[in-house]
Design an enzyme around this catalytic site. Sequence first.
Site, mmCIF file in Angstrom:
data_model
loop_
_atom_site.group_PDB
_atom_site.id
_atom_site.type_symbol
_atom_site.label_atom_id
_atom_site.label_comp_id
_atom_site.label_asym_id
_atom_site.label_seq_id
_atom_site.Cartn_x
_atom_site.Cartn_y
_atom_site.Cartn_z
ATOM 1 N N GLN A 1 0.858 -1.188 0.000
ATOM 2 C CA GLN A 1 0.000 0.000 0.000
ATOM 3 C C GLN A 1 0.895 1.240 0.000
ATOM 4 O OE1 GLN A 1 -1.215 1.282 3.773
ATOM 5 N NE2 GLN A 1 -3.292 1.868 3.196
ATOM 6 N N SER B 1 5.181 -0.937 3.891
ATOM 7 C CA SER B 1 5.411 -2.288 4.417
ATOM 8 C C SER B 1 5.486 -3.286 3.271
ATOM 9 C CB SER B 1 4.272 -2.703 5.351
ATOM 10 O OG SER B 1 4.170 -1.803 6.415
ATOM 11 N N GLU C 1 -8.496 -1.546 6.181
ATOM 12 C CA GLU C 1 -7.270 -1.640 6.980
ATOM 13 C C GLU C 1 -7.618 -1.620 8.471
ATOM 14 O OE1 GLU C 1 -4.360 1.405 6.145
ATOM 15 O OE2 GLU C 1 -2.834 0.348 7.311
HETATM 16 C C1 FAD Z 1 4.796 -0.375 11.265
HETATM 17 C C2 FAD Z 1 4.257 0.615 10.261
HETATM 18 C C3 FAD Z 1 3.838 0.159 9.024
HETATM 19 C C4 FAD Z 1 3.355 1.084 8.090
HETATM 20 N N1 FAD Z 1 3.001 0.626 6.842
HETATM 21 C C5 FAD Z 1 2.557 1.513 5.915
HETATM 22 C C6 FAD Z 1 2.245 1.068 4.594
HETATM 23 O O1 FAD Z 1 2.354 -0.118 4.271
HETATM 24 N N2 FAD Z 1 1.835 1.977 3.680
HETATM 25 C C7 FAD Z 1 1.698 3.304 3.989
HETATM 26 O O2 FAD Z 1 1.280 4.080 3.125
HETATM 27 N N3 FAD Z 1 2.016 3.774 5.239
HETATM 28 C C8 FAD Z 1 2.439 2.901 6.191
HETATM 29 N N4 FAD Z 1 2.773 3.349 7.451
HETATM 30 C C9 FAD Z 1 2.703 4.779 7.728
HETATM 31 C C10 FAD Z 1 1.600 5.179 8.694
HETATM 32 O O3 FAD Z 1 0.340 5.117 8.066
HETATM 33 C C11 FAD Z 1 1.947 6.591 9.178
HETATM 34 O O4 FAD Z 1 3.160 6.508 9.904
HETATM 35 C C12 FAD Z 1 0.877 7.178 10.052
HETATM 36 O O5 FAD Z 1 -0.303 7.387 9.316
HETATM 37 C C13 FAD Z 1 1.349 8.524 10.667
HETATM 38 O O6 FAD Z 1 1.870 9.349 9.693
HETATM 39 P P1 FAD Z 1 3.309 10.025 9.896
HETATM 40 O O7 FAD Z 1 4.259 8.960 10.367
HETATM 41 O O8 FAD Z 1 3.650 10.725 8.647
HETATM 42 O O9 FAD Z 1 3.122 11.034 11.093
HETATM 43 P P2 FAD Z 1 2.501 12.494 10.981
HETATM 44 O O10 FAD Z 1 1.269 12.474 10.157
HETATM 45 O O11 FAD Z 1 3.588 13.453 10.578
HETATM 46 O O12 FAD Z 1 2.090 12.766 12.482
HETATM 47 C C14 FAD Z 1 3.067 13.134 13.487
HETATM 48 C C15 FAD Z 1 2.357 13.256 14.830
HETATM 49 O O13 FAD Z 1 1.361 14.289 14.763
HETATM 50 C C16 FAD Z 1 0.088 13.788 15.152
HETATM 51 N N5 FAD Z 1 -0.953 14.402 14.322
HETATM 52 C C17 FAD Z 1 -0.917 14.584 12.970
HETATM 53 N N6 FAD Z 1 -2.059 15.159 12.544
HETATM 54 C C18 FAD Z 1 -2.843 15.327 13.640
HETATM 55 C C19 FAD Z 1 -4.156 15.853 13.852
HETATM 56 N N7 FAD Z 1 -4.893 16.330 12.834
HETATM 57 N N8 FAD Z 1 -4.651 15.855 15.113
HETATM 58 C C20 FAD Z 1 -3.915 15.372 16.172
HETATM 59 N N9 FAD Z 1 -2.655 14.864 16.030
HETATM 60 C C21 FAD Z 1 -2.137 14.834 14.791
HETATM 61 C C22 FAD Z 1 0.158 12.281 14.893
HETATM 62 O O14 FAD Z 1 -0.748 11.573 15.702
HETATM 63 C C23 FAD Z 1 1.602 11.984 15.228
HETATM 64 O O15 FAD Z 1 1.743 11.783 16.622
HETATM 65 C C24 FAD Z 1 3.272 2.467 8.408
HETATM 66 C C25 FAD Z 1 3.695 2.911 9.668
HETATM 67 C C26 FAD Z 1 4.187 2.001 10.591
HETATM 68 C C27 FAD Z 1 4.642 2.519 11.918
#
Ligand code: FAD
Length: 399
Positions: free
Chosen positions: A126, A161, A244
């Site tokens: 994804q 992933s 998901e």
């Molecule tokens: C083990 C693992 C597997 C994954 N696999 C995939 C995959 O296969 N494909 C894929 O596309 N992605 C994948 N991801 C990514 C995952 O979907 C994102 O890490 C997650 O959605 C958070 O996005 P970010 O890391 O960019 O953090 P950010 O969006 O930058 O957020 C940073 C912090 O700010 C907070 N925050 C952000 N916006 C808000 C809001 N509006 N209100 C309150 N708090 C907020 C968040 O909660 C977080 O604590 C994976 C992540 C992990 C850890």
Amino acid sequence: MTTTEAFRSRALAWLEANAERVGADDPAGDSARGYDADLPGSRRFQKALFDAGLAGLTWPKEYGGQGLGVEELLAWAEVSVDFVVPNAVFGIGHGMIGPTLIELGTEEQKQRYLPPMLSGEEIWCQLFSEPSGGSDIASLRTTATRTEHGWVINGQKVWTSGAHHSDFGAILTRTDPTVPKHEGITMFVVDMRHPGVTVRPLRIATGAAPFNEVFFDDVEVSEDAVIGQVGKGWPAAVVMLRNERIMLGAGGRSRGNPLGFDRLLAATRGAGSPAGSARTSDGLAELHARELALSQFGRLLHEESLAGVPIGSRGSVGKLAAGELMLWASDLAAELLGEAFLLDSGLAGMRYASVYAPGHAVAGGTGEIQRNIIGERILGLPKDGGVDKNVPFNQLRFG
Ligand SMILES: Cc1cc2nc3c(=O)[nH]c(=O)nc-3n(C[C@H](O)[C@H](O)[C@H](O)COP(=O)(O)OP(=O)(O)OC[C@H]3O[C@@H](n4cnc5c(N)ncnc54)[C@H](O)[C@@H]3O)c2cc1C
């Protein structure tokens, strides 16, 4: 014997002949390893499951599924709980992309992609999150530009992933920057073996590299690679995210879960609990209750979803509860097992799962995002103002 009972006996007989029983010990912690597990072994297992008519239980028969109902799905969850089922690497395809294609894909896409996805021949990933943010997926910057023959994709994804094992990905791209951010997105099937795709592993604290950063340089896709419709990638993403969250939050209880009740009970018996027996009993009872509550809630969501009842945003409740349960169980294990949690060679899988627990809580959307969804869409709290909602994407200010 009812058809469900007959199915249960057949499934149990197959598992006894073809799968390992979950043991009381926890040598390799394979159930926690996911993408790190033995890939050829996982493929063999999935192919055998498919050949035995036990893959894609509720998927339509014409696409390789079994066309069975929720009762058989739940019977499978109940009997397989005692066995090691090494198919985590197929989880994104089977739990998220397959159901999205069934709902939105063209007939050709379903015929082409679903059977090899189910048999384990082709693995999917994804491609949603980008370096600029994963929570606000609609601000994605990867572009797909129309050409004479189809589309050309350029940009970067991250945290993908299983991209290193994948044959195909479902990618979200910006196809029209002149409209507000949710409206100019299109989802495509992309061939991960295209020469313009570069996959670089990202190593995590467990030592494994389950996810990757993925670069797209002039990657061509044809018109028939669009999933849903051009410009309707956001509703397609919502369908996939809904699947998901059901997958992550509504998984059944597994005796193989290194941070689950059965393992922790066995480990506390083995190690003796330095925190005292009353605390151990309380902690284990709470773990058992939380696991049961989550699996009952998961059962309800599965039943409703298969019966065509809209589950709306309730997948976020299961996803949030599952993420928090792993974090809490990890703290509980450390508290009850003391030194043994760090040193016992039989608890490697538990330690592995514990280091992975924060990632589990973030994958599929963080707790804060699930709380926002629950607050706004289930509890009816006031919505985030969304100042950028109606502004064309190319007029938004970033950074
Ligand atoms: C083990 C693992 C597997 C994954 N696999 C995939 C995959 O296969 N494909 C894929 O596309 N992605 C994948 N991801 C990514 C995952 O979907 C994102 O890490 C997650 O959605 C958070 O996005 P970010 O890391 O960019 O953090 P950010 O969006 O930058 O957020 C940073 C912090 O700010 C907070 N925050 C952000 N916006 C808000 C809001 N509006 N209100 C309150 N708090 C907020 C968040 O909660 C977080 O604590 C994976 C992540 C992990 C850890």
